[in-house]
Design a protein around this motif. Sequence first.
Motif, short mmCIF file in Angstrom:
data_model
loop_
_atom_site.label_atom_id
_atom_site.label_comp_id
_atom_site.label_asym_id
_atom_site.label_seq_id
_atom_site.Cartn_x
_atom_site.Cartn_y
_atom_site.Cartn_z
N ASP A 47 18.15 -4.38 -0.74
CA ASP A 47 19.13 -4.94 -1.69
C ASP A 47 19.41 -3.97 -2.82
O ASP A 47 20.56 -3.78 -3.24
N PHE A 48 18.35 -3.34 -3.31
CA PHE A 48 18.49 -2.38 -4.41
C PHE A 48 19.39 -1.22 -4.00
O PHE A 48 20.22 -0.75 -4.79
N THR A 49 19.24 -0.73 -2.77
CA THR A 49 20.05 0.41 -2.33
C THR A 49 21.53 0.07 -2.29
O THR A 49 22.39 0.95 -2.45
N ARG A 50 21.84 -1.21 -2.09
CA ARG A 50 23.24 -1.63 -2.06
C ARG A 50 23.79 -1.85 -3.47
O ARG A 50 24.99 -1.64 -3.71
N GLN A 51 22.94 -2.23 -4.39
CA GLN A 51 23.39 -2.59 -5.73
C GLN A 51 23.41 -1.40 -6.70
O GLN A 51 24.25 -1.35 -7.59
N ARG A 52 22.46 -0.47 -6.55
CA ARG A 52 22.31 0.62 -7.52
C ARG A 52 22.77 1.94 -6.93
O ARG A 52 21.99 2.80 -6.55
N ARG A 53 24.09 2.10 -6.87
CA ARG A 53 24.64 3.33 -6.32
C ARG A 53 24.29 4.54 -7.18
O ARG A 53 24.20 5.67 -6.67
N ASP A 54 24.09 4.33 -8.49
CA ASP A 54 23.75 5.45 -9.36
C ASP A 54 22.38 6.03 -9.00
O ASP A 54 22.20 7.26 -8.96
N VAL A 55 21.44 5.15 -8.72
CA VAL A 55 20.10 5.61 -8.33
C VAL A 55 20.15 6.31 -6.97
O VAL A 55 19.50 7.33 -6.75
N ASP A 103 16.63 3.58 -16.66
CA ASP A 103 15.67 2.48 -16.48
C ASP A 103 14.69 2.76 -15.34
O ASP A 103 13.93 1.87 -14.94
N ILE A 104 14.68 3.99 -14.84
CA ILE A 104 13.83 4.33 -13.71
C ILE A 104 12.70 5.25 -14.17
O ILE A 104 12.93 6.25 -14.83
N GLN A 105 11.47 4.88 -13.82
CA GLN A 105 10.33 5.75 -14.03
C GLN A 105 9.98 6.38 -12.68
O GLN A 105 9.54 5.69 -11.77
N PHE A 135 0.85 -1.18 0.00
CA PHE A 135 0.00 0.00 0.00
C PHE A 135 0.89 1.24 0.00
O PHE A 135 1.52 1.57 1.01
N ILE A 136 0.94 1.88 -1.15
CA ILE A 136 1.78 3.08 -1.27
C ILE A 136 1.26 3.91 -2.43
O ILE A 136 1.02 3.39 -3.52
N GLU A 137 1.05 5.19 -2.21
CA GLU A 137 0.69 6.06 -3.32
C GLU A 137 1.87 6.10 -4.28
O GLU A 137 3.00 6.40 -3.88
N SER A 138 1.61 5.79 -5.55
CA SER A 138 2.70 5.70 -6.53
C SER A 138 2.14 6.08 -7.89
O SER A 138 1.61 5.26 -8.62
N PHE A 139 2.27 7.37 -8.22
CA PHE A 139 1.71 7.91 -9.46
C PHE A 139 2.83 8.46 -10.34
O PHE A 139 3.84 8.95 -9.83
N ASP A 140 2.64 8.38 -11.63
CA ASP A 140 3.65 8.86 -12.57
C ASP A 140 4.00 10.33 -12.26
O ASP A 140 3.12 11.19 -12.19
N TYR A 141 5.28 10.58 -12.09
CA TYR A 141 5.72 11.90 -11.64
C TYR A 141 5.34 13.00 -12.62
O TYR A 141 4.91 14.09 -12.22
N PHE A 142 5.48 12.73 -13.91
CA PHE A 142 5.27 13.77 -14.92
C PHE A 142 3.85 13.78 -15.48
O PHE A 142 3.36 14.84 -15.88
N GLU A 143 3.20 12.64 -15.51
CA GLU A 143 1.87 12.57 -16.12
C GLU A 143 0.75 12.86 -15.13
O GLU A 143 -0.32 13.33 -15.52
N GLU A 197 8.89 11.89 -1.05
CA GLU A 197 7.68 11.73 -1.86
C GLU A 197 7.94 10.94 -3.15
O GLU A 197 7.01 10.67 -3.90
N THR A 198 9.21 10.59 -3.40
CA THR A 198 9.53 9.92 -4.67
C THR A 198 10.35 8.64 -4.52
O THR A 198 10.25 7.74 -5.35
N PHE A 199 11.19 8.53 -3.49
CA PHE A 199 12.14 7.43 -3.41
C PHE A 199 11.47 6.07 -3.28
O PHE A 199 11.59 5.20 -4.16
N PHE A 200 10.77 5.85 -2.19
CA PHE A 200 10.10 4.55 -1.99
C PHE A 200 9.03 4.34 -3.05
O PHE A 200 8.83 3.21 -3.53
N GLN A 201 8.35 5.41 -3.44
CA GLN A 201 7.29 5.31 -4.43
C GLN A 201 7.84 4.80 -5.77
O GLN A 201 7.20 3.99 -6.47
N THR A 202 9.03 5.27 -6.14
CA THR A 202 9.66 4.85 -7.39
C THR A 202 10.19 3.43 -7.30
O THR A 202 9.97 2.61 -8.22
#
Length: 525
Positions: free
Chosen positions: A198-206, A176-178, A121-129, A218-223
């Motif tokens: 796990d993702f936070t350890r693997q994707r240092r670029d993100v 590769d991130i929306q 359960f998390i509000e997760s809407f397209d950032y730009f649309e 408002e965007t990190f966990f939602q994305t």
Amino acid sequence: MAKIAYILLCHKDPDAIIMQAERLTVAGDYMAIHFDARAKPEHFKKIKDALSDNPNVTFARKRIKCGWGTWSLVQASLYAVQAAVENFPRATHFYMLSGDCMAIKTAEYAHKFLDENDKDFIESFDYFESDWIKTGWKEERLVYRHFFNERTQKKRFYAAYNLQQRLGLKRDIPHDIQVMIGSQWWCLRRRTVEWILDFTRQRRDVMRFFRTTWIPDETFFQTLVRHLIPEDEIEARTLTFLMFSDYGMPVTFHNDHYDLLLAQDFLFARKISPEAKELKARLGRLYAAHDVGFQISNEGTSLYKFLTGRGRMGRRFSMRFWETESSLGRERELLIVVCKKWHVAKRLLEQIRHVANVPTIDYLFNEESTPLPDLGGIQTSLEKRTRHRRALMRMLFEYYNTDRLVICMDSSNLDLMNDFYSDRSVSRLLEIDCHFSDEYLTGHAHRVGLAGERTPKATLERLLPTIRNDMNHESDLIRDAGFSRYQRIRETATAEENAPKLAEFLSISWDQGLRLAQTDHLFSD
């Protein structure tokens, strides 16, 4: 059976935090606390000492200083989540809370709800649309790097932004991130939380990208949830009931909101007023209770908007000219029937079609389903009809090949009446004054979402006078507007008394007006 690990970010009121932790863990759930490093050391010591013997409470392994709109809020959340994952292996769900949140359901209800709904359960809407961001920066939050706190280092914050803008230092979003956006109050399953860590350890670029975005909570966990979890396993809503005023400020709940809160389809509510001691005490006892039945009506948001709207002065009824150069036509007559009881006006229009031989259209500005001819798309939505009101009416006059047209409006549409009366065409107005019984007002409250099937009777009894006064006020505003060519028929009047008003409105004979006034069951509910 579901077991919840509550993730609590807090920075003040140690006594309230201690009570919250004790209340939420008494039913077997857990809590991981991050207490802001900016807060007083003695307050943190008080919390740790009071909860040290509670095996269902743990603390983030590292405390950091948190600031609104900065990465520190996300980092604090991750520290607390990590502590919860490591210390509570039986936790099935992780629920983000603040110190202002309180449970509005029992633990029994919450566990059953989560068992029956295997989703995140998390509000997760397209950032730009999406239109989640109503005003202010949008792209700027992401494509520029934000190193400073906007509230405490305002000059540096905007100087850094202006410099990047001048130098064209925009950056790309990871390919590769929306990016998604939503409320920071979420409830996630254990598997989801472990994948995020796990993702936070693997994707240092993100991680580098989000560390310098603005308002990343408002965007990190939602994305990341949307990136990692299949769409059919995500419920894009929060389980925490919260509302915002027109000014973007959270609505605060007080002692008299207890019944309303319990009737909402949520597990927690935010924000509870610090002064609402009775409400806090009642909600505090609720979580550990058993066999409590909840009558979900879920009218909280619509009820709040209705009641606050009634309290404003001005009511936004000033004239608005969407098409300042347009006119319906100097020789045309627009006849407006105004009635709060739509079925009454529709019965009258049905008779007008037969008696006066004038084209009629029902509530075209109030009901999406009102039958209209194809006018090139302008008729497809209420928003388009209202925005292009004059163009729409011109096209309807032309479609019916007439210079006289009758339409229905709700009594709340004073802005539309004002606009049409300001046109070069001739406008006439007939108001139908109806009696509103308590039974009718109750049905109206259900139809417009101010009440649900299970709204307590006491709540309705308090609400009905407000609805009745609101309807009377709308009628008073119409009469106070001083419209020319205005007529009014009343349910309490005889057919002979209403006949001349109808005849004058439609420019027909008295006998024809009497036929209309004698319409069978005209005012029946």
